[in-house]
Design an enzyme around this catalytic site. Sequence first.
Site, mmCIF file in Angstrom:
data_model
loop_
_atom_site.group_PDB
_atom_site.id
_atom_site.type_symbol
_atom_site.label_atom_id
_atom_site.label_comp_id
_atom_site.label_asym_id
_atom_site.label_seq_id
_atom_site.Cartn_x
_atom_site.Cartn_y
_atom_site.Cartn_z
ATOM 1 N N HIS A 1 -19.079 -7.889 -12.214
ATOM 2 C CA HIS A 1 -19.249 -6.719 -11.172
ATOM 3 C C HIS A 1 -20.499 -7.088 -9.983
ATOM 4 O O HIS A 1 -21.162 -6.127 -9.676
ATOM 5 C CB HIS A 1 -19.364 -5.443 -11.766
ATOM 6 C CG HIS A 1 -18.853 -4.310 -10.971
ATOM 7 N ND1 HIS A 1 -18.167 -3.214 -11.448
ATOM 8 C CD2 HIS A 1 -18.584 -4.277 -9.606
ATOM 9 C CE1 HIS A 1 -17.739 -2.437 -10.498
ATOM 10 N NE2 HIS A 1 -17.709 -3.081 -9.364
ATOM 11 N N ASP B 1 -13.826 -9.767 -11.377
ATOM 12 C CA ASP B 1 -15.341 -9.206 -11.253
ATOM 13 C C ASP B 1 -15.587 -7.671 -12.104
ATOM 14 O O ASP B 1 -16.759 -7.407 -11.963
ATOM 15 C CB ASP B 1 -15.626 -9.072 -9.660
ATOM 16 C CG ASP B 1 -16.992 -8.742 -9.525
ATOM 17 O OD1 ASP B 1 -17.824 -9.327 -9.955
ATOM 18 O OD2 ASP B 1 -17.354 -7.929 -8.850
ATOM 19 N N GLY C 1 -19.722 -7.889 -6.864
ATOM 20 C CA GLY C 1 -18.764 -7.872 -5.378
ATOM 21 C C GLY C 1 -19.659 -7.543 -4.208
ATOM 22 O O GLY C 1 -19.808 -8.023 -3.150
ATOM 23 N N GLU D 1 -17.455 -1.884 -18.964
ATOM 24 C CA GLU D 1 -18.536 -2.502 -18.370
ATOM 25 C C GLU D 1 -19.804 -1.958 -18.831
ATOM 26 O O GLU D 1 -19.883 -0.699 -18.998
ATOM 27 C CB GLU D 1 -18.524 -2.521 -16.766
ATOM 28 C CG GLU D 1 -17.333 -2.911 -16.227
ATOM 29 C CD GLU D 1 -17.282 -3.170 -14.745
ATOM 30 O OE1 GLU D 1 -18.491 -2.791 -14.198
ATOM 31 O OE2 GLU D 1 -16.169 -3.434 -14.124
ATOM 32 N N ASP E 1 0.728 -1.146 0.089
ATOM 33 C CA ASP E 1 -0.079 -0.146 -0.102
ATOM 34 C C ASP E 1 0.873 1.190 -0.091
ATOM 35 O O ASP E 1 1.721 1.332 0.681
ATOM 36 C CB ASP E 1 -0.739 0.179 1.130
ATOM 37 C CG ASP E 1 -1.954 0.893 1.025
ATOM 38 O OD1 ASP E 1 -1.871 2.074 0.816
ATOM 39 O OD2 ASP E 1 -3.409 0.475 0.923
ATOM 40 N N ARG F 1 -10.942 -2.716 -9.629
ATOM 41 C CA ARG F 1 -11.296 -1.963 -10.928
ATOM 42 C C ARG F 1 -10.379 -2.666 -11.890
ATOM 43 O O ARG F 1 -9.726 -3.333 -12.113
ATOM 44 C CB ARG F 1 -10.519 -0.562 -10.647
ATOM 45 C CG ARG F 1 -11.050 0.239 -9.749
ATOM 46 C CD ARG F 1 -12.221 0.864 -10.118
ATOM 47 N NE ARG F 1 -13.124 1.265 -9.010
ATOM 48 C CZ ARG F 1 -14.269 1.837 -8.988
ATOM 49 N NH1 ARG F 1 -14.473 2.322 -10.422
ATOM 50 N NH2 ARG F 1 -15.057 2.179 -8.166
HETATM 51 N N1 LIG Z 1 -16.418 -5.482 -7.002
HETATM 52 C C1 LIG Z 1 -17.223 -4.752 -6.494
HETATM 53 O O1 LIG Z 1 -18.519 -5.089 -6.539
HETATM 54 C C2 LIG Z 1 -16.912 -3.815 -5.562
HETATM 55 C C3 LIG Z 1 -17.591 -3.100 -4.550
HETATM 56 C C4 LIG Z 1 -17.069 -2.389 -3.621
HETATM 57 C C5 LIG Z 1 -15.929 -1.911 -3.946
HETATM 58 N N2 LIG Z 1 -15.130 -2.201 -5.131
HETATM 59 C C6 LIG Z 1 -13.581 -1.712 -5.458
HETATM 60 O O2 LIG Z 1 -12.959 -2.226 -4.318
HETATM 61 C C7 LIG Z 1 -11.739 -0.919 -4.236
HETATM 62 C C8 LIG Z 1 -11.254 -1.028 -2.804
HETATM 63 O O3 LIG Z 1 -12.348 -0.406 -2.115
HETATM 64 P P1 LIG Z 1 -12.088 0.047 -0.413
HETATM 65 O O4 LIG Z 1 -13.279 0.706 -0.080
HETATM 66 O O5 LIG Z 1 -11.330 -0.745 0.157
HETATM 67 O O6 LIG Z 1 -11.295 1.272 -1.013
HETATM 68 P P2 LIG Z 1 -10.199 2.342 0.229
HETATM 69 O O7 LIG Z 1 -10.051 3.524 -0.476
HETATM 70 O O8 LIG Z 1 -10.577 2.007 1.449
HETATM 71 O O9 LIG Z 1 -8.795 1.372 0.076
HETATM 72 C C9 LIG Z 1 -7.895 1.536 -1.185
HETATM 73 C C10 LIG Z 1 -6.492 1.398 -0.588
HETATM 74 O O10 LIG Z 1 -5.678 1.288 -1.920
HETATM 75 C C11 LIG Z 1 -4.461 1.890 -1.643
HETATM 76 N N3 LIG Z 1 -4.019 2.378 -2.937
HETATM 77 C C12 LIG Z 1 -4.531 3.133 -3.717
HETATM 78 N N4 LIG Z 1 -3.843 3.102 -4.773
HETATM 79 C C13 LIG Z 1 -2.729 2.487 -4.681
HETATM 80 C C14 LIG Z 1 -1.454 2.093 -5.227
HETATM 81 N N5 LIG Z 1 -1.252 2.701 -6.670
HETATM 82 N N6 LIG Z 1 -0.570 1.354 -4.719
HETATM 83 C C15 LIG Z 1 -0.650 1.099 -3.579
HETATM 84 N N7 LIG Z 1 -1.809 1.109 -2.883
HETATM 85 C C16 LIG Z 1 -2.812 1.978 -3.350
HETATM 86 C C17 LIG Z 1 -4.814 3.310 -0.645
HETATM 87 O O11 LIG Z 1 -3.875 3.720 -0.159
HETATM 88 C C18 LIG Z 1 -5.764 2.353 -0.086
HETATM 89 O O12 LIG Z 1 -5.235 2.135 1.156
HETATM 90 C C19 LIG Z 1 -11.865 0.082 -4.776
HETATM 91 O O13 LIG Z 1 -11.639 0.023 -6.070
HETATM 92 C C20 LIG Z 1 -13.603 -0.121 -5.109
HETATM 93 O O14 LIG Z 1 -14.194 0.693 -6.148
HETATM 94 C C21 LIG Z 1 -15.428 -3.275 -5.964
#
Ligand SMILES: NC(=O)c1ccc[n+]([C@@H]2O[C@H](COP(=O)([O-])OP(=O)(O)OC[C@H]3O[C@@H](n4cnc5c(N)ncnc54)[C@H](O)[C@@H]3O)[C@@H](O)[C@H]2O)c1
Length: 462
Positions: free
Chosen positions: A327, A299, A329, A304, A202, A275
């Site tokens: 998608h 996912d 999740g 999309e 991270d 993503r």
């Molecule tokens: N599949 C689905 O249906 C679904 C549902 C909910 C969320 N999501 C996706 O899940 C992902 C995570 O969500 P979250 O709520 O945990 O987000 P969050 O913002 O709480 O956590 C993201 C983490 O990634 C780290 N980060 C960002 N870019 C980085 C990089 N280039 N290198 C290293 N670390 C990096 C950030 O520092 C942070 O700690 C998001 O992309 C969100 O859109 C998907």
Amino acid sequence: MQFRFFPQFWQFGMCENINGVRILRPHFEKALIVEQPDPSLDRYLAELGIRAERVPPEMTERRDEVIELLREGQHDLLYKRSGFEVDEEVLEASDNLAAIMLCCIGDDSVDKEACARHGVLVMNDPISNGRSVVEMVMGEMICLARRIFEANHHSRKSMWTKESTGRYELKGKTLSVIGLGNIGKQVAQVAEAFGLNIHFYDKREVAREVGQALGWKSCSSLGEAFRTADVVTVHVSAEDPRGNSNAGMLNYEHFAQMAAERSGPSPRIFINAARGFLYDPDDLKHAVTEGHIERVAVDVYPDEPGSSDDPWDNPYATEQGVISTPHIGAATEEAQPRIAQYVANTTRLFNAYGTSRSCVFSPGQPIGVEADQAPTILTVAHSDQRGTKKAVDDAIFEAGLDNLESAHRDFPEYGFAYDVNAIDRPMNRKELKTLVETATELTGDSHAIRAVRQIPVPADDS
Ligand SMILES: NC(=O)c1ccc[n+]([C@@H]2O[C@H](COP(=O)([O-])OP(=O)(O)OC[C@H]3O[C@@H](n4cnc5c(N)ncnc54)[C@H](O)[C@@H]3O)[C@@H](O)[C@H]2O)c1
């Protein structure tokens, strides 16, 4: 609930723009809802006195018609999920628009610079759907490790392929979590309880501190995260902590290092429920074809479709070893009502006290004031230029008002700031005009103040 009586409030409800600055309604009256968040949202909004208008599912794709609804309805709030794009045209449609309320985590469908220019806040729900994603990822991890999808496929063809080759326990394997935020951390916790060793990568200092405090190994590079793991799962946000897009952050070179430093048999699993644009699907497919990665669950995709009725060209459709889901999740019976409740609660606080929590301009602490003793809350969305905050303070002082409590936050990335002030009476139109003109004078920018709202606070009748 009783409101203290201030005749000026009736005037504020109908207050016209001052020198082009939007004067928002004290309390929100109308909301437009696109992309079908949980139906309970309408009920919660009705309880707040906000009338919800839902865009029919078949109309969501007809963008012009949605914008026309907003223009005709002059709604105060726009609720949406991750598909409908919010740009200048949307923001210009309603003069009353105070916030975009995201019924999801991701905010990349919203032009946040444009929102800042219009003084429109953007709030999301960063927590409610996390658990659903975590459980799906864990399920995929187990099913891929044990080749359950394949076994099901064979069994449905009445094939009895009972073998242990390539079927693994997860206990003792190493999981690398890329992005240790809300979801990544929960995945790590559940996986650890399942017996996996946890590595993570991270870019955020706090995330690294938290991960290390929990006894997990912080990798110094993406390469290390791949090389040292049997399973890699990605949970980064759309942008990195500095606001740079994460598009293309992974490539074939990363995938090719999977489990390179693991001794012994490894399932070499890669999971992405974050993503779709983090890498080129061809790079991932190439790594699978070359045998660097053995099993994959995705996912999310670079392109999309907007709804279930739209055509979709799955880039992994013919790929053996890749499990793909549309998608889903967060698509559970539990998560969607939970999101509606969370977003409604955010709305309640914003409507009643101007509080902005889960503001995507700057995730973290909510901004607001404890306003029980103040009859009025004045919120001002403005540019972060030197002089704008002073203009707000001076105008309050010049009007002879007591500023009982205030909170202010700059969002420098967007050149934007939001101010919440608990004052002892509402400002009249002349005093508001002074506020707008002082800001223009001090900054030389006639657009320094973007939107103003005065909220009557209910008297404490306890
Ligand atoms: N599949 C689905 O249906 C679904 C549902 C909910 C969320 N999501 C996706 O899940 C992902 C995570 O969500 P979250 O709520 O945990 O987000 P969050 O913002 O709480 O956590 C993201 C983490 O990634 C780290 N980060 C960002 N870019 C980085 C990089 N280039 N290198 C290293 N670390 C990096 C950030 O520092 C942070 O700690 C998001 O992309 C969100 O859109 C998907």
